[in-house]
Scaffold this motif. Structure first.
Motif, short mmCIF file in Angstrom:
data_model
loop_
_atom_site.label_atom_id
_atom_site.label_comp_id
_atom_site.label_asym_id
_atom_site.label_seq_id
_atom_site.Cartn_x
_atom_site.Cartn_y
_atom_site.Cartn_z
N CYS A 120 -5.19 31.28 27.64
CA CYS A 120 -4.09 30.32 27.56
C CYS A 120 -3.81 29.94 26.11
CB CYS A 120 -4.44 29.04 28.31
SG CYS A 120 -4.29 29.17 30.07
N TRP A 121 -4.85 29.58 25.37
CA TRP A 121 -4.66 29.16 23.99
C TRP A 121 -4.15 30.29 23.12
CZ3 TRP A 121 -4.09 24.44 22.53
CH2 TRP A 121 -4.68 23.42 23.28
N ALA A 181 -6.99 24.27 13.04
CA ALA A 181 -8.18 23.47 13.38
C ALA A 181 -7.96 22.72 14.69
CB ALA A 181 -8.51 22.50 12.25
N CYS A 182 -6.72 22.22 14.89
CA CYS A 182 -6.42 21.50 16.13
C CYS A 182 -6.57 22.42 17.33
CB CYS A 182 -4.99 20.95 16.10
SG CYS A 182 -4.84 19.50 15.08
N VAL A 183 -6.06 23.65 17.20
CA VAL A 183 -6.19 24.61 18.31
C VAL A 183 -7.67 24.84 18.62
CG1 VAL A 183 -5.85 27.03 18.98
CG2 VAL A 183 -4.00 25.77 17.87
N ALA A 184 -8.47 25.03 17.56
CA ALA A 184 -9.90 25.29 17.76
C ALA A 184 -10.56 24.12 18.48
CB ALA A 184 -10.58 25.55 16.42
N LEU A 185 -10.29 22.89 17.97
CA LEU A 185 -10.96 21.73 18.55
C LEU A 185 -10.51 21.49 19.98
CD1 LEU A 185 -10.99 19.28 15.50
CD2 LEU A 185 -12.91 20.57 16.48
N LEU A 186 -9.21 21.63 20.23
CA LEU A 186 -8.72 21.42 21.60
C LEU A 186 -9.29 22.47 22.54
CD1 LEU A 186 -4.98 20.52 20.92
CD2 LEU A 186 -6.75 19.02 21.84
N SER A 235 -12.81 23.62 27.05
CA SER A 235 -13.90 24.43 27.60
C SER A 235 -15.05 23.55 28.05
CB SER A 235 -14.40 25.44 26.58
OG SER A 235 -13.41 26.40 26.33
N VAL A 236 -15.35 22.52 27.24
CA VAL A 236 -16.42 21.59 27.61
C VAL A 236 -16.05 20.87 28.90
CG1 VAL A 236 -17.58 19.46 26.93
CG2 VAL A 236 -17.33 21.32 25.28
#
Lengths: 268, 243
Positions: free
Chosen positions: A206-207, A243-248, A253-254
């Motif tokens: 999705c991302w 960075a926002c994409v990575a963190l989101l 996932s969590v």
């Protein structure tokens, strides 16, 4: 109760502390290297990669006056909504279809060829066509996200159903379960771990396509920030969006892992 | 398999022994309605078997418990499928939990239990349905020797409290003689019945039931005699096939 279930793979508490120390150390080292190469050492031009200062500046600009037509919160909300809609749609369609294909050879014979034909086409390759169908609005992007997330969900549900231990199905039948009870009481719960594996892959997909879809055409969203920032030669802004994409991505996932632990409590 | 025909009487415990490949598991699966004979029929009472049913519950060698269900829910499985009311179900489940010594583990998941405990749950799950025939497919084959002996004694105790019609597959001659009223000895290729050995008359005459422990029964001369007899039957065909 025979003791609470342990979670193996995590090991002894001491080993766990050691591992988090290593992880934390690595993050600190990376941050230090970032600061040194872009700042005092001047090894990397800030046009190619932002210094921490540039990134912070970009973040501040994004949050308060906004950038690329909206504030950061608005961009994030936009992207999250697309991922959410696409992922939920893929879950609601992919899992039932996978279960159907797994439990009926006839359904498999009908659906599988179509599936095999469509699967090699990268989901982003559908973007031009979907723009013709739906325009540049939300629908086109949700469709592409759904398309990307659909196959992992369906394939894993299919595999999960096919790999249910036959002795469990036999056990259900000899204790009086009807075909429907076998499906709801045995086949679906037994495939849940595999289904969740599929959902994890779906979520990542999705991302990946979301940003690609937003790059092609959008009015807001994290991908939209990137395309505008490229025009402005603003590497700090690109970095913040990435960075926002990575963190989101990590956060979702969590969250999914939490749902899994709730839905599959018997897993060792 | 060829020309295999025998009758299990009501409340009788029949064990089938034979070399691997003689079709004893196939025989049990046919009785369960999981496999079908190419010729001939399997009947329970007057009814010919055309599929699985809770009147012929099976205890599997691999336990086959549902990992996502607690001990209590595993035992209740067949009752729930049958549509037994909640209150009656709970009563039956707690009866078998107590009978199999599973108190305190009702809410545990199967993977938290030892092999022996898991097989107790599986036995309780099948007993709870009060099936007209209980089918057991090498139920203790996956257990270690000590647990196995414990479970054999347990099963004898259970059969005394709650006698049921049982068809029991095993490759252990001792187990068959210790547990069964009659032992069906099978041959390999084609799978045929070599002999049906009556154990009950000997058990009654020699008073095995007075013995508390399995080793005391196994020490009896009459037990050794029967066991040797069956061993010879099995070895005969082994020698024959080696030629």
């Amino acid at each position: 109760m025979a003791g609470s279930p342990r979670s193996p793979g995590r090991g002894a508490p001491r080993a766990r502390v050691q591992r988090s120390a290593v992880a934390a150390g690595l993050v600190v080292a990376l941050l230090a290297a970032w600061y040194l190469t872009t700042g005092p050492l001047e090894l990397v031009n800030s046009l190619q990669f932002p210094s921490p200062d540039d990134a912070y500046e970009a973040l501040r600009q994004l949050t308060s006056p906004g950038y690329a037509g909206a504030t950061l919160a608005r961009h994030i909300a936009d992207s999250l909504a697309l991922v959410g809609l696409g992922f939920v749609a893929a879950t609601l369609t992919g899992i039932p279809l996978g279960i159907l294909m797994g439990s009926s050879r006839l359904a498999e014979a009908y659906i599988n060829p179509v599936f095999q034909l469509i699967r090699p086409i990268a989901p982003i390759a559908w973007i031009p066509l979907t723009i013709l169908w739906f325009g540049l609005g939300t629908a086109a992007k949700v469709f592409v996200v759904w398309l990307a997330a659909f196959s992992p969900a369906a394939i894993n549900a299919f595999t999960g159903v096919r790999n249910v231990d036959p002795v469990l199905i036999a056990a259900a039948r000899v204790h009086g379960a009807s075909a429907r009870q076998v499906l709801s009481q045995v086949v679906i719960p037994a495939s849940l771990p595999t289904i969740f594996t599929g959902l994890r892959v779906s979520l990542q997909a999705c991302w990946m396509v979301l940003v690609a879809a937003e790059l092609v055409g959008s009015f807001a969203g994290l991908g939209h920030i990137m395309i505008i920032a490229t025009r402005d030669l603003n590497s700090g802004m690109i970095f913040v969006a990435m960075a926002c994409v990575a963190l989101l991505g990590v956060a979702l996932s969590v969250a999914l892992a939490w749902v899994e632990r709730w839905a599959v409590p018997w897993r060792r | 398999m060829d020309e295999v025909s025998f009758v299990v009487a009501e409340r009788e415990f029949v064990a089938i022994v034979g070399p691997s490949g003689c079709g004893k598991t196939t025989l049990l699966r046919m009785a369960a309605g999981l496999d079908f004979p190419t010729g001939g029929a399997v009947r329970v009472g007057d009814r010919q078997i055309d599929g699985p049913g809770s009147d012929r519950a099976v205890v599997f060698q691999q336990f086959a418990l549902f990992p996502w269900k607690t001990v209590a829910d595993n035992i209740a499985f067949g009752l729930k499928c049958r549509g037994t009311a909640e209150s009656a179900r709970q009563e039956i489940v707690s009866h078998y939990v107590a009978l199999m010594g599973l108190q305190g583990y009702e809410r545990a998941f199967p993977h938290q239990l030892s092999g022996g405990m898991q097989q107790r749950v599986a036995i309780a799950r099948s007993y709870a349905l009060e099936p007209s025939v209980l089918l057991m497919d090498e139920p203790f084959g996956a257990l270690d020797a000590q647990t196995r002996v414990g479970m054999q004694e347990e099963l004898v105790r259970l059969s005394r409290i709650n006698p049921r019609t049982v068809l029991f597959i095993t490759h252990s001659v001792e187990e068959a003689v210790y547990l069964a009223d009659r032992v069906v000895v099978m041959t390999r290729r084609p799978g045929r019945i070599r002999e049906i050995v009556e154990v009950t008359p000997v058990r009654r005459r020699e008073g095995w039931d007075a013995c508390e422990r399995i080793e005391d029964v196994m020490d009896q001369e009459s037990f050794v005699h029967l066991r040797t007899h069956i061993w010879k039957l099995l070895r005969e065909q082994h020698g024959a096939s080696a030629h």
